[in-house]
Write a protein that holds these residues in place. Sequence first.
Motif, mmCIF file in Angstrom:
data_model
loop_
_atom_site.group_PDB
_atom_site.id
_atom_site.type_symbol
_atom_site.label_atom_id
_atom_site.label_comp_id
_atom_site.label_asym_id
_atom_site.label_seq_id
_atom_site.Cartn_x
_atom_site.Cartn_y
_atom_site.Cartn_z
ATOM 1 N N GLU A 1 -6.691 -6.476 -11.881
ATOM 2 C CA GLU A 1 -6.154 -5.162 -12.223
ATOM 3 C C GLU A 1 -4.649 -5.217 -12.469
ATOM 4 O OE1 GLU A 1 -7.317 -2.496 -9.106
ATOM 5 O OE2 GLU A 1 -9.433 -2.471 -9.723
ATOM 6 N N ALA A 2 -3.963 -6.151 -11.825
ATOM 7 C CA ALA A 2 -2.509 -6.249 -11.984
ATOM 8 C C ALA A 2 -2.118 -6.876 -13.313
ATOM 9 C CB ALA A 2 -1.917 -7.063 -10.830
ATOM 10 N N ARG B 1 0.009 -7.544 -2.852
ATOM 11 C CA ARG B 1 -1.077 -7.376 -1.886
ATOM 12 C C ARG B 1 -2.108 -8.493 -2.040
ATOM 13 N NH1 ARG B 1 -4.446 -1.864 -1.974
ATOM 14 N NH2 ARG B 1 -5.358 -2.830 -3.849
ATOM 15 N N GLY B 2 -2.480 -8.787 -3.288
ATOM 16 C CA GLY B 2 -3.447 -9.853 -3.533
ATOM 17 C C GLY B 2 -2.946 -11.199 -3.063
ATOM 18 N N LYS C 1 0.129 -4.519 -6.459
ATOM 19 C CA LYS C 1 -1.219 -5.102 -6.321
ATOM 20 C C LYS C 1 -1.146 -6.623 -6.308
ATOM 21 C CE LYS C 1 -4.243 -1.457 -8.030
ATOM 22 N NZ LYS C 1 -5.302 -1.085 -8.993
ATOM 23 N N LEU D 1 -6.676 -1.275 2.493
ATOM 24 C CA LEU D 1 -6.244 -0.876 1.165
ATOM 25 C C LEU D 1 -5.505 0.455 1.156
ATOM 26 C CD1 LEU D 1 -9.494 -1.829 -0.795
ATOM 27 C CD2 LEU D 1 -7.477 -3.245 -0.351
ATOM 28 N N ASN E 1 0.826 -1.208 0.000
ATOM 29 C CA ASN E 1 0.000 0.000 0.000
ATOM 30 C C ASN E 1 0.861 1.260 0.000
ATOM 31 O OD1 ASN E 1 -2.455 -1.350 -0.028
ATOM 32 N ND2 ASN E 1 -2.642 -1.399 2.194
ATOM 33 N N LYS F 1 -9.944 -8.789 -7.533
ATOM 34 C CA LYS F 1 -9.793 -7.420 -8.030
ATOM 35 C C LYS F 1 -8.313 -7.056 -8.187
ATOM 36 C CE LYS F 1 -11.601 -2.739 -7.132
ATOM 37 N NZ LYS F 1 -10.373 -1.952 -7.208
ATOM 38 N N ASP F 2 -7.514 -7.348 -7.167
ATOM 39 C CA ASP F 2 -6.092 -7.036 -7.246
ATOM 40 C C ASP F 2 -5.415 -7.786 -8.384
ATOM 41 O OD1 ASP F 2 -5.876 -5.127 -5.262
ATOM 42 O OD2 ASP F 2 -5.265 -6.527 -3.698
ATOM 43 N N GLN G 1 -11.649 -9.096 -3.130
ATOM 44 C CA GLN G 1 -10.519 -8.164 -3.205
ATOM 45 C C GLN G 1 -9.315 -8.819 -3.878
ATOM 46 O OE1 GLN G 1 -10.447 -4.846 -2.460
ATOM 47 N NE2 GLN G 1 -8.434 -4.958 -3.441
#
Length: 221
Positions: free
Chosen positions: A189-190, A142-143, A139, A160, A115, A185-186, A182
């Motif tokens: 998007e990555a 994080r994911g 991301k 986040l 983050n 999503k991560d 989530q």
Amino acid sequence: MKKILIIAAATLSLASCASDTLELTNPNRITSDIYWKTEDDIKSALAATYGLFKNVDGGYWGVRGVELSNGRGDDFFIRNDVNYLYQLSTFTNTPDNAAATNVFNISYRAIFRANQIMENIDKAGLADDKKNMYIAEAKFLRGLNYFILAINFGDVPIRLTVPAVKEDYFIPKSPEAEVWAQIVKDFTEAAPALPVTRDNAEKGRATRGQLWVTWANPTYT
């Protein structure tokens, strides 16, 4: 009286000089004010985030992480001379089990670092393509850490952003379904900004193919 005035003036002058001297940046200490200025700063932050996966006390591919995951499977059985590790093999551990707690804490430390990268990357003045690639990498990390949390703990807090004040640290757990959402999503998007492959010098860093393997095979380690 004259001597007293001279001494007082000299004291005030010295105090002023001392104040100016103290208002210097410590060259031996890295702070948020002087960090996040270059691409190397971003790379170092990513390396520090990757490094937590092998943290001996709580990295998922470190000692305790391997014991937490494999100790509950058929790979090996943990002997009973270390009580909190033996609990993992016998499925009798409580929420405060040291191995599980360490993996939980290290995962959130990695999420915090990811983050931080995303929130500060604009300060480095990178070209859009590089900036988007590094954001995608953060991301992914994080994911992946939320993936570790979801498969081991289910309901966990979703964080986040970097906490700005003390009250931001205390957030409730989210349902496991929201944690998985989530993660999706991560990863989604990555994917577009990650390279398909990397050369040997960058072997081990996130790629689009690595993301697919991680996502398509939940037991992949």
